[in-house]
Write a protein that holds these residues in place. Structure first.
Motif, short mmCIF file in Angstrom:
data_model
loop_
_atom_site.label_atom_id
_atom_site.label_comp_id
_atom_site.label_asym_id
_atom_site.label_seq_id
_atom_site.Cartn_x
_atom_site.Cartn_y
_atom_site.Cartn_z
N THR A 116 0.82 -1.21 0.00
CA THR A 116 0.00 0.00 0.00
C THR A 116 0.86 1.26 0.00
OG1 THR A 116 -1.78 -1.15 1.13
CG2 THR A 116 -1.80 1.24 1.25
N PHE A 117 1.89 1.29 0.81
CA PHE A 117 2.72 2.49 0.89
C PHE A 117 3.53 2.73 -0.38
CE2 PHE A 117 2.92 2.75 5.82
CZ PHE A 117 1.59 3.09 5.83
N LEU A 118 3.73 1.70 -1.17
CA LEU A 118 4.43 1.86 -2.44
C LEU A 118 3.51 2.33 -3.56
CD1 LEU A 118 6.75 -1.27 -2.31
CD2 LEU A 118 7.46 1.13 -2.20
N MET A 119 2.22 2.44 -3.29
CA MET A 119 1.26 2.85 -4.31
C MET A 119 1.32 4.34 -4.63
SD MET A 119 -2.01 0.85 -2.96
CE MET A 119 -2.83 -0.10 -4.20
N LYS A 120 1.92 5.12 -3.77
CA LYS A 120 2.08 6.56 -3.96
C LYS A 120 0.74 7.28 -4.08
CE LYS A 120 6.53 5.88 -6.14
NZ LYS A 120 7.31 5.97 -7.36
N LYS A 121 -0.15 7.03 -3.15
CA LYS A 121 -1.43 7.74 -3.09
C LYS A 121 -1.24 9.05 -2.33
CE LYS A 121 -3.43 4.40 -5.13
NZ LYS A 121 -3.67 4.48 -6.53
N LYS A 122 -2.13 9.96 -2.52
CA LYS A 122 -2.05 11.24 -1.79
C LYS A 122 -2.53 11.09 -0.35
CE LYS A 122 -1.59 14.22 -5.45
NZ LYS A 122 -0.61 15.23 -5.54
N LEU A 123 -3.52 10.21 -0.15
CA LEU A 123 -4.13 10.04 1.16
C LEU A 123 -4.28 8.56 1.47
CD1 LEU A 123 -5.62 11.19 3.68
CD2 LEU A 123 -7.72 11.11 2.30
N PHE A 135 5.56 -5.11 18.81
CA PHE A 135 6.10 -3.81 19.21
C PHE A 135 7.11 -3.27 18.19
CE2 PHE A 135 9.60 -1.50 21.20
CZ PHE A 135 8.92 -0.38 21.65
N THR A 136 8.05 -4.10 17.75
CA THR A 136 9.08 -3.61 16.82
C THR A 136 8.47 -3.24 15.47
OG1 THR A 136 9.65 -5.88 16.22
CG2 THR A 136 10.99 -4.84 17.92
N SER A 137 7.45 -3.96 15.05
CA SER A 137 6.78 -3.64 13.79
C SER A 137 5.99 -2.35 13.90
CB SER A 137 5.88 -4.79 13.36
OG SER A 137 6.64 -5.95 13.14
N ARG A 138 5.37 -2.10 15.06
CA ARG A 138 4.67 -0.83 15.26
C ARG A 138 5.67 0.33 15.24
NH1 ARG A 138 1.75 -3.77 19.18
NH2 ARG A 138 2.84 -2.69 20.85
N TRP A 139 6.84 0.11 15.81
CA TRP A 139 7.89 1.12 15.79
C TRP A 139 8.32 1.39 14.35
CZ3 TRP A 139 13.05 0.76 14.24
CH2 TRP A 139 13.86 1.84 14.60
N ALA A 140 8.51 0.34 13.55
CA ALA A 140 8.88 0.49 12.14
C ALA A 140 7.77 1.22 11.37
CB ALA A 140 9.14 -0.88 11.51
N LEU A 141 6.53 0.85 11.62
CA LEU A 141 5.39 1.50 10.97
C LEU A 141 5.38 2.99 11.27
CD1 LEU A 141 2.64 1.41 9.48
CD2 LEU A 141 1.60 0.88 11.69
N LYS A 142 5.59 3.33 12.53
CA LYS A 142 5.61 4.73 12.94
C LYS A 142 6.69 5.51 12.18
CE LYS A 142 6.52 5.32 17.30
NZ LYS A 142 6.50 5.55 18.76
N ASN A 143 7.87 4.93 12.05
CA ASN A 143 8.97 5.60 11.35
C ASN A 143 8.70 5.72 9.85
OD1 ASN A 143 10.57 6.17 13.59
ND2 ASN A 143 11.39 4.10 13.60
N ILE A 144 8.11 4.71 9.26
CA ILE A 144 7.78 4.77 7.84
C ILE A 144 6.74 5.87 7.58
CG2 ILE A 144 6.67 3.51 5.94
CD1 ILE A 144 7.97 0.93 7.18
N ILE A 145 5.72 5.94 8.43
CA ILE A 145 4.71 6.99 8.28
C ILE A 145 5.35 8.37 8.42
CG2 ILE A 145 2.68 8.04 9.36
CD1 ILE A 145 1.69 5.16 9.94
N LEU A 146 6.21 8.54 9.40
CA LEU A 146 6.89 9.83 9.58
C LEU A 146 7.70 10.20 8.35
CD1 LEU A 146 8.03 9.63 13.31
CD2 LEU A 146 6.38 11.24 12.32
N ASP A 147 8.40 9.24 7.75
CA ASP A 147 9.17 9.50 6.53
C ASP A 147 8.25 9.89 5.37
OD1 ASP A 147 11.57 8.98 7.76
OD2 ASP A 147 11.75 6.93 6.98
N MET A 148 7.11 9.21 5.26
CA MET A 148 6.19 9.50 4.17
C MET A 148 5.53 10.87 4.33
SD MET A 148 4.50 5.78 3.42
CE MET A 148 3.58 6.33 1.99
N VAL A 149 5.23 11.26 5.55
CA VAL A 149 4.63 12.57 5.79
C VAL A 149 5.58 13.68 5.34
CG1 VAL A 149 3.91 14.17 7.63
CG2 VAL A 149 3.05 11.82 7.60
N LYS A 150 6.87 13.46 5.53
CA LYS A 150 7.87 14.45 5.10
C LYS A 150 7.86 14.66 3.60
CE LYS A 150 10.97 13.27 8.88
NZ LYS A 150 12.19 12.52 9.23
N THR A 151 7.39 13.67 2.86
CA THR A 151 7.36 13.77 1.39
C THR A 151 5.94 14.02 0.88
OG1 THR A 151 7.28 11.37 1.22
CG2 THR A 151 9.44 12.39 1.05
N TRP A 152 5.11 14.64 1.70
CA TRP A 152 3.79 15.14 1.31
C TRP A 152 2.72 14.09 1.13
CZ3 TRP A 152 3.49 20.00 2.49
CH2 TRP A 152 4.64 20.76 2.46
#
Length: 183
Positions: A116-123, A135-152
Protein backbone atom coordinates in the motif's frame (compact mmCIF):
# COMPACT_ATOMS: atom_id res chain seq x y z
CA UNK A 1 -4.84 13.08 11.49
CA UNK A 2 -5.32 10.45 14.14
CA UNK A 3 -8.76 9.40 15.38
CA UNK A 4 -9.06 7.58 18.68
CA UNK A 5 -12.48 6.32 19.76
CA UNK A 6 -13.90 3.46 21.76
CA UNK A 7 -15.15 0.28 20.07
CA UNK A 8 -18.31 0.54 18.00
CA UNK A 9 -18.15 4.29 17.44
CA UNK A 10 -18.24 4.31 13.62
CA UNK A 11 -14.52 4.85 12.99
CA UNK A 12 -14.43 2.32 10.17
CA UNK A 13 -17.64 3.73 8.71
CA UNK A 14 -16.06 7.18 8.65
CA UNK A 15 -13.04 5.91 6.71
CA UNK A 16 -15.16 3.88 4.30
CA UNK A 17 -17.36 6.88 3.61
CA UNK A 18 -14.34 8.75 2.23
CA UNK A 19 -13.89 5.98 -0.34
CA UNK A 20 -17.52 5.04 -0.97
CA UNK A 21 -19.41 8.33 -0.62
CA UNK A 22 -21.39 8.97 -3.82
CA UNK A 23 -24.58 10.78 -4.75
CA UNK A 24 -24.64 12.82 -1.57
CA UNK A 25 -24.85 16.44 -0.49
CA UNK A 26 -21.58 15.84 1.35
CA UNK A 27 -18.31 16.64 -0.40
CA UNK A 28 -14.82 15.28 0.00
CA UNK A 29 -12.34 17.98 -0.98
CA UNK A 30 -8.75 16.93 -1.42
CA UNK A 31 -6.05 19.08 -3.05
CA UNK A 32 -8.79 21.58 -3.89
CA UNK A 33 -10.65 18.96 -5.94
CA UNK A 34 -14.05 17.53 -5.04
CA UNK A 35 -13.15 13.85 -5.24
CA UNK A 36 -16.66 12.81 -4.14
CA UNK A 37 -17.76 13.50 -7.73
CA UNK A 38 -15.16 11.11 -9.15
CA UNK A 39 -16.05 7.48 -9.80
CA UNK A 40 -14.99 5.26 -6.90
CA UNK A 41 -12.45 3.45 -9.08
CA UNK A 42 -10.77 6.71 -10.08
CA UNK A 43 -10.82 7.96 -6.50
CA UNK A 44 -9.05 4.83 -5.34
CA UNK A 45 -6.61 4.61 -8.23
CA UNK A 46 -5.50 8.22 -8.13
CA UNK A 47 -6.09 9.70 -4.69
CA UNK A 48 -7.03 7.55 -1.74
CA UNK A 49 -6.30 4.04 -0.49
CA UNK A 50 -7.86 2.26 2.46
CA UNK A 51 -6.19 -0.46 4.54
CA UNK A 52 -8.82 -2.48 6.36
CA UNK A 53 -8.64 -3.98 9.84
CA UNK A 54 -9.17 -7.40 8.31
CA UNK A 55 -6.32 -8.96 6.40
CA UNK A 56 -7.40 -9.98 2.89
CA UNK A 57 -6.88 -13.52 1.64
CA UNK A 58 -5.47 -14.03 -1.84
CA UNK A 59 -5.55 -17.77 -2.34
CA UNK A 60 -2.95 -19.29 -4.64
CA UNK A 61 -1.19 -16.07 -5.54
CA UNK A 62 2.48 -15.49 -4.82
CA UNK A 63 3.52 -12.40 -2.86
CA UNK A 64 5.48 -11.08 -5.88
CA UNK A 65 2.48 -11.59 -8.19
CA UNK A 66 0.19 -9.85 -5.72
CA UNK A 67 2.56 -6.89 -5.46
CA UNK A 68 3.02 -6.63 -9.26
CA UNK A 69 -0.74 -6.79 -9.75
CA UNK A 70 -1.44 -4.05 -7.19
CA UNK A 71 1.55 -1.80 -7.88
CA UNK A 72 1.63 -2.02 -11.69
CA UNK A 73 3.95 0.84 -12.78
CA UNK A 74 5.05 1.52 -9.19
CA UNK A 75 6.65 -1.92 -8.86
CA UNK A 76 10.24 -1.11 -7.91
CA UNK A 77 12.17 -4.02 -6.48
CA UNK A 78 14.71 -1.79 -4.71
CA UNK A 79 11.98 0.13 -2.88
CA UNK A 80 10.29 -3.16 -2.02
CA UNK A 81 13.54 -4.53 -0.59
CA UNK A 82 13.99 -1.33 1.42
CA UNK A 83 10.50 -1.42 2.97
CA UNK A 84 10.72 -5.16 3.62
CA UNK A 85 13.98 -4.59 5.50
CA UNK A 86 12.36 -1.87 7.64
CA UNK A 87 9.93 -4.54 8.85
CA UNK A 88 12.78 -7.07 9.28
CA UNK A 89 11.59 -9.17 6.36
CA UNK A 90 13.66 -10.52 3.47
CA UNK A 91 12.11 -9.94 0.03
CA UNK A 92 14.02 -12.90 -1.44
CA UNK A 93 12.43 -15.22 1.15
CA UNK A 94 8.89 -13.87 0.75
CA UNK A 95 8.51 -13.10 -2.96
CA UNK A 96 7.78 -16.72 -3.96
CA UNK A 97 5.63 -17.59 -0.94
CA UNK A 98 1.87 -17.72 -1.35
CA UNK A 99 -0.31 -14.96 0.11
CA UNK A 100 -2.68 -17.33 1.90
CA UNK A 101 -2.38 -19.77 4.81
CA UNK A 102 1.36 -20.06 4.05
CA UNK A 103 1.81 -16.68 5.77
CA UNK A 104 0.90 -15.73 9.31
CA UNK A 105 -1.47 -12.85 10.02
CA UNK A 106 1.32 -10.44 10.91
CA UNK A 107 3.29 -11.37 7.77
CA UNK A 108 0.25 -10.66 5.59
CA UNK A 109 -0.37 -7.37 7.37
CA UNK A 110 3.22 -6.21 6.86
CA UNK A 111 3.15 -7.15 3.17
CA UNK A 112 -0.16 -5.35 2.74
CA UNK A 113 1.27 -2.24 4.43
CA UNK A 114 4.42 -2.33 2.29
CA UNK A 115 2.41 -2.78 -0.91
CA UNK A 116 0.00 0.00 0.00
CA UNK A 117 2.72 2.49 0.89
CA UNK A 118 4.43 1.86 -2.44
CA UNK A 119 1.26 2.85 -4.31
CA UNK A 120 2.08 6.56 -3.96
CA UNK A 121 -1.43 7.74 -3.09
CA UNK A 122 -2.05 11.24 -1.79
CA UNK A 123 -4.13 10.04 1.16
CA UNK A 124 -3.94 6.79 3.10
CA UNK A 125 -6.81 5.69 5.33
CA UNK A 126 -5.46 3.28 7.94
CA UNK A 127 -8.02 1.40 10.00
CA UNK A 128 -6.43 -0.04 13.14
CA UNK A 129 -3.45 -0.92 11.01
CA UNK A 130 -1.25 -1.86 13.97
CA UNK A 131 -3.56 -4.49 15.51
CA UNK A 132 -1.67 -7.60 14.37
CA UNK A 133 1.80 -6.07 14.63
CA UNK A 134 4.31 -6.64 17.40
CA UNK A 135 6.10 -3.81 19.21
CA UNK A 136 9.08 -3.61 16.82
CA UNK A 137 6.78 -3.64 13.79
CA UNK A 138 4.67 -0.83 15.26
CA UNK A 139 7.89 1.12 15.79
CA UNK A 140 8.88 0.49 12.14
CA UNK A 141 5.39 1.50 10.97
CA UNK A 142 5.61 4.73 12.94
CA UNK A 143 8.97 5.60 11.35
CA UNK A 144 7.78 4.77 7.84
CA UNK A 145 4.71 6.99 8.28
CA UNK A 146 6.89 9.83 9.58
CA UNK A 147 9.17 9.50 6.53
CA UNK A 148 6.19 9.50 4.17
CA UNK A 149 4.63 12.57 5.79
CA UNK A 150 7.87 14.45 5.10
CA UNK A 151 7.36 13.77 1.39
CA UNK A 152 3.79 15.14 1.31
CA UNK A 153 1.71 12.04 1.87
CA UNK A 154 -1.29 12.35 4.18
CA UNK A 155 -2.85 9.88 6.56
CA UNK A 156 -6.09 9.49 8.45
CA UNK A 157 -5.45 6.81 11.03
CA UNK A 158 -7.95 5.13 13.32
CA UNK A 159 -6.40 3.44 16.32
CA UNK A 160 -6.89 2.28 19.89
CA UNK A 161 -3.14 2.56 20.46
CA UNK A 162 -2.35 5.89 22.07
CA UNK A 163 1.40 5.26 21.73
CA UNK A 164 1.10 5.73 17.98
CA UNK A 165 -0.80 8.97 18.55
CA UNK A 166 2.44 10.71 19.43
CA UNK A 167 3.36 11.06 15.76
CA UNK A 168 0.10 12.75 14.79
CA UNK A 169 0.23 16.38 13.76
CA UNK A 170 -3.51 16.66 14.41
CA UNK A 171 -5.82 14.34 16.27
CA UNK A 172 -9.15 13.87 17.95
CA UNK A 173 -10.03 11.83 21.00
CA UNK A 174 -13.76 11.17 20.82
CA UNK A 175 -15.89 9.41 23.41
CA UNK A 176 -19.69 9.12 23.26
CA UNK A 177 -19.69 11.30 20.14
CA UNK A 178 -18.07 14.20 21.98
CA UNK A 179 -14.61 15.55 21.30
CA UNK A 180 -12.70 15.07 24.56
CA UNK A 181 -9.37 16.28 23.27
CA UNK A 182 -8.10 17.86 20.05
CA UNK A 183 -4.56 18.74 19.03
Amino acid sequence: IWLLWHNGSWKTTLLKSIIWLIDSEWKIIFDWIDISKLPIFERAMKWVWYIMQEIPEYVWIKVSTYMRWILKDNFDEWKIIDLFSKFWLDWVVYKDRYFDYHLSGWEKKKIEIITTFLMKKKLYLLDEIETSLDFTSRWALKNIILDMVKTWYSFIIVSHNDDLLKIAENGLLICNWMIKKAW
